[in-house]
Design a protein around this motif. Structure first.
Motif, PDB file in Angstrom:
ATOM      1  N   LYS A  95       0.853  -1.189   0.000  1.00  0.00           N
ATOM      2  CA  LYS A  95       0.000   0.000   0.000  1.00  0.00           C
ATOM      3  C   LYS A  95       0.883   1.231   0.000  1.00  0.00           C
ATOM      4  N   GLY A  96       0.468   2.224  -0.751  1.00  0.00           N
ATOM      5  CA  GLY A  96       1.240   3.452  -0.791  1.00  0.00           C
ATOM      6  C   GLY A  96       0.473   4.565  -1.472  1.00  0.00           C
ATOM      7  N   PHE A  97       1.127   5.719  -1.576  1.00  0.00           N
ATOM      8  CA  PHE A  97       0.451   6.914  -2.108  1.00  0.00           C
ATOM      9  C   PHE A  97       1.097   7.341  -3.409  1.00  0.00           C
ATOM     10  N   SER A  98       0.243   7.625  -4.399  1.00  0.00           N
ATOM     11  CA  SER A  98       0.701   8.161  -5.684  1.00  0.00           C
ATOM     12  C   SER A  98       0.486   9.664  -5.699  1.00  0.00           C
ATOM     13  N   GLU A  99       1.592  10.410  -5.768  1.00  0.00           N
ATOM     14  CA  GLU A  99       1.478  11.874  -5.807  1.00  0.00           C
ATOM     15  C   GLU A  99       0.887  12.334  -7.131  1.00  0.00           C
ATOM     16  N   GLU A 100       1.255  11.680  -8.220  1.00  0.00           N
ATOM     17  CA  GLU A 100       0.742  12.065  -9.533  1.00  0.00           C
ATOM     18  C   GLU A 100      -0.767  11.857  -9.620  1.00  0.00           C
ATOM     19  N   GLU A 101      -1.247  10.708  -9.095  1.00  0.00           N
ATOM     20  CA  GLU A 101      -2.671  10.392  -9.156  1.00  0.00           C
ATOM     21  C   GLU A 101      -3.430  10.916  -7.944  1.00  0.00           C
ATOM     22  N   ASN A 102      -2.664  11.361  -6.916  1.00  0.00           N
ATOM     23  CA  ASN A 102      -3.243  11.900  -5.681  1.00  0.00           C
ATOM     24  C   ASN A 102      -4.220  10.918  -5.031  1.00  0.00           C
ATOM     25  N   LYS A 103      -3.760   9.680  -4.898  1.00  0.00           N
ATOM     26  CA  LYS A 103      -4.609   8.673  -4.269  1.00  0.00           C
ATOM     27  C   LYS A 103      -3.758   7.538  -3.717  1.00  0.00           C
TER      28      LYS A 103
END
Length: 280
Positions: A234-242
């Motif tokens: 699990k992690g966060f995508s800054e480009e997709e903001n999700k």
């Protein structure tokens, strides 16, 4: 379009003997290769009206494949007819031995099972009852397990979308033999402890995320990609903001497309999944 799935069989009770050179995976798999060519059956664990039976259509010594179908048989099924236009009566018919089947190809020399699931006979149930069938009819093999094989390239494509990895969780199972040099110490630990599996979790947060390119995470992913476990991330995508989640037991699975014409053909599954030409 239907899909061919792949699963790796895990010979749970033989890991120590494989490691110590007392036998080999091929020795054990030959028992299955030579013994599955029968109309073996097992009962459903819950529903007394259902049983499962093997229907073998081809055994290929050269390819080390056993090809056939696992049948899910309902002894009786009640089917209601449409209302009669004049009387509005609904009749109930009792059908006997209603069958749903999953075609498969079992390539025993590499311990892989390829199959096409059905809407009423999903991959999880198919693997559960293929496992039960082996354990019930081959007591000399003991306990087995199946791990769905995932697409390593697809996993890395999904991982590449994560900028800040906050969770990397692994379920590791004992390997068949000593083919995997990676994490030999962990494999030996599982074997010596008589452990069926081990859970490992690495946690971070968005302020201080995990290094997804670290050697330990890379090696663990390589280990489970051989069919020896499951990875969840699990992690966060800054480009997709999700937030992006990954579970290799349910997604990024290794599959091959199969058209309507061939989705019930065990021989087509064999050739497509294991890269054989039809004329071979």
């Amino acid at each position: 379009m239907a899909k061919i799935y792949l699963a790796k069989i895990n010979l749970v009770d033989f890991s120590k003997k494989f490691r110590d050179g007392e036998t080999t995976p091929n020795d054990i798999m030959k028992i299955l290769f030579n013994g599955l060519d029968r109309n073996l059956s097992v009962d459903d664990l819950v529903d007394e009206n259902i049983f499962y039976r093997l229907n073998i259509v081809d055994v290929n010594i050269k390819k080390s494949t056993v090809n056939g179908r696992l049948l899910k048989v309902s002894k009786t099924v009640e089917v209601e007819t449409l209302p009669d236009e004049e009387s509005n009566l609904i009749e109930t018919n009792l059908l006997k031995n209603v069958v749903s089947s999953v075609p498969f190809s079992f390539k025993t020399d590499i311990q892989q099972l390829a199959f096409v699931q059905k809407n009423d006979f999903r991959k999880e149930r198919f693997l559960d009852y293929f496992k039960k069938l082996i354990e019930e009819h081959f007591p000399e093999i003991g306990e087995v397990d199946f791990q769905l094989i995932f697409d390593k390239d697809e996993l890395h494509r999904k991982l590449s979308r994560i900028d800040k990895l906050t969770l990397a969780s692994f379920i590791l199972v004992k390997p068949n033999g000593i083919a995997d040099d990676l994490l030999e110490d962990i494999g030996n630990t599982l074997i010596d402890a008589e452990a069926k599996e081990v859970d490992l979790s690495f946690k971070g947060d968005r302020r201080k995320p995990l290094d997804k390119n670290s050697s330990i995470l890379t090696e663990l992913i390589d280990y489970v990609s051989n069919g020896w476990g499951i990875f969840k991330g699990k992690g966060f995508s800054e480009e997709e903001n999700k937030t992006i989640s990954i579970d290799t037991s349910k997604e990024v699975l290794k599959t091959y497309p199969v058209n309507q014409e061939n989705k019930d053909s065990p021989l087509f599954i064999q050739n497509r999944a294991f890269n054989y030409d039809e004329e071979e």
